[in-house]
Design a protein around this motif. Structure first.
Motif, PDB file in Angstrom:
ATOM      1  N   GLY A   6     -59.837 -24.582  41.616  1.00  0.00           N
ATOM      2  CA  GLY A   6     -59.455 -25.608  41.664  1.00  0.00           C
ATOM      3  C   GLY A   6     -59.511 -26.232  43.165  1.00  0.00           C
ATOM      4  O   GLY A   6     -60.139 -27.345  43.345  1.00  0.00           O
ATOM      5  N   TYR A   7     -59.224 -25.515  44.027  1.00  0.00           N
ATOM      6  CA  TYR A   7     -59.419 -25.714  45.334  1.00  0.00           C
ATOM      7  C   TYR A   7     -60.954 -25.911  45.887  1.00  0.00           C
ATOM      8  O   TYR A   7     -61.069 -26.926  46.660  1.00  0.00           O
ATOM      9  N   LEU A   8     -61.500 -25.090  45.448  1.00  0.00           N
ATOM     10  CA  LEU A   8     -63.269 -25.195  45.663  1.00  0.00           C
ATOM     11  C   LEU A   8     -63.541 -26.432  45.031  1.00  0.00           C
ATOM     12  O   LEU A   8     -64.446 -27.223  45.581  1.00  0.00           O
ATOM     13  N   THR A   9     -63.202 -27.097  43.867  1.00  0.00           N
ATOM     14  CA  THR A   9     -63.379 -27.966  43.100  1.00  0.00           C
ATOM     15  C   THR A   9     -63.375 -29.239  43.886  1.00  0.00           C
ATOM     16  O   THR A   9     -63.936 -30.186  44.548  1.00  0.00           O
ATOM     17  N   VAL A  10     -61.981 -29.409  44.352  1.00  0.00           N
ATOM     18  CA  VAL A  10     -61.346 -30.366  45.439  1.00  0.00           C
ATOM     19  C   VAL A  10     -62.259 -30.472  46.711  1.00  0.00           C
ATOM     20  O   VAL A  10     -62.889 -31.450  47.234  1.00  0.00           O
ATOM     21  N   LEU A  11     -62.572 -29.361  47.321  1.00  0.00           N
ATOM     22  CA  LEU A  11     -63.190 -29.015  48.770  1.00  0.00           C
ATOM     23  C   LEU A  11     -64.669 -29.660  48.456  1.00  0.00           C
ATOM     24  O   LEU A  11     -65.205 -30.626  49.334  1.00  0.00           O
ATOM     25  N   ILE A  12     -65.325 -29.307  47.142  1.00  0.00           N
ATOM     26  CA  ILE A  12     -66.619 -29.863  47.228  1.00  0.00           C
ATOM     27  C   ILE A  12     -66.740 -31.308  46.819  1.00  0.00           C
ATOM     28  O   ILE A  12     -67.552 -32.101  47.276  1.00  0.00           O
ATOM     29  N   LEU A  13     -65.696 -31.631  45.981  1.00  0.00           N
ATOM     30  CA  LEU A  13     -65.487 -33.365  46.068  1.00  0.00           C
ATOM     31  C   LEU A  13     -65.374 -34.064  47.055  1.00  0.00           C
ATOM     32  O   LEU A  13     -65.957 -35.041  47.196  1.00  0.00           O
ATOM     33  N   ALA A  14     -64.567 -33.606  47.752  1.00  0.00           N
ATOM     34  CA  ALA A  14     -64.329 -34.149  49.108  1.00  0.00           C
ATOM     35  C   ALA A  14     -65.519 -34.036  50.182  1.00  0.00           C
ATOM     36  O   ALA A  14     -65.679 -35.214  50.692  1.00  0.00           O
ATOM     37  N   LEU A  17     -68.030 -36.779  48.675  1.00  0.00           N
ATOM     38  CA  LEU A  17     -67.427 -38.080  48.924  1.00  0.00           C
ATOM     39  C   LEU A  17     -67.866 -38.474  50.296  1.00  0.00           C
ATOM     40  O   LEU A  17     -67.787 -39.837  50.869  1.00  0.00           O
ATOM     41  N   SER A  18     -67.433 -37.722  51.421  1.00  0.00           N
ATOM     42  CA  SER A  18     -67.447 -38.196  52.662  1.00  0.00           C
ATOM     43  C   SER A  18     -68.799 -37.601  53.432  1.00  0.00           C
ATOM     44  O   SER A  18     -69.027 -38.245  54.362  1.00  0.00           O
ATOM     45  N   ALA A  19     -69.599 -37.121  52.858  1.00  0.00           N
ATOM     46  CA  ALA A  19     -71.070 -36.998  53.289  1.00  0.00           C
ATOM     47  C   ALA A  19     -71.752 -38.264  53.620  1.00  0.00           C
ATOM     48  O   ALA A  19     -72.142 -38.495  54.787  1.00  0.00           O
ATOM     49  N   PRO A  20     -71.833 -39.303  52.821  1.00  0.00           N
ATOM     50  CA  PRO A  20     -72.241 -40.561  53.156  1.00  0.00           C
ATOM     51  C   PRO A  20     -71.710 -41.383  54.582  1.00  0.00           C
ATOM     52  O   PRO A  20     -72.231 -41.978  55.598  1.00  0.00           O
ATOM     53  N   ALA A  21     -70.538 -41.161  54.587  1.00  0.00           N
ATOM     54  CA  ALA A  21     -69.510 -41.845  55.570  1.00  0.00           C
ATOM     55  C   ALA A  21     -69.949 -41.045  57.023  1.00  0.00           C
ATOM     56  O   ALA A  21     -70.144 -41.701  57.833  1.00  0.00           O
ATOM     57  N   PHE A  22     -69.970 -39.764  56.800  1.00  0.00           N
ATOM     58  CA  PHE A  22     -70.400 -38.960  57.984  1.00  0.00           C
ATOM     59  C   PHE A  22     -71.823 -39.260  58.548  1.00  0.00           C
ATOM     60  O   PHE A  22     -72.315 -39.322  59.732  1.00  0.00           O
TER      61      PHE A  22
END
Length: 63
Positions: A6-14, A17-22
């Motif tokens: 669950g933590y790994l899924t949330v981390l990958i999803l975050a 989602l934040s890669a284009p902004a970065f």
């Protein structure tokens, strides 16, 4: 194990989602550095050789 996945899924999803902004942030920083470097670069004065009048072939191309 479920908690870890669950933590790994949330981390990958975050990260996804934040890669284009970065990437946009990094691009903006690069452009800002280039603009600052261009401001510091001296502008050469125009010489008499670089300025010329219109020639006949310039006018013929424009028409």
């Amino acid at each position: 194990m479920n908690t870890f996945l669950g933590y790994l899924t949330v981390l990958i999803l975050a990260a996804v989602l934040s890669a284009p902004a970065f990437a946009g942030y990094v691009r903006e920083r690069r452009i800002d550095r280039q603009l600052r470097a261009a401001e510091r670069r001296p502008v050469p004065a125009p010489t008499s050789r670089s300025r010329r009048g219109l020639a006949a072939h310039d006018v013929a191309r424009a028409v």
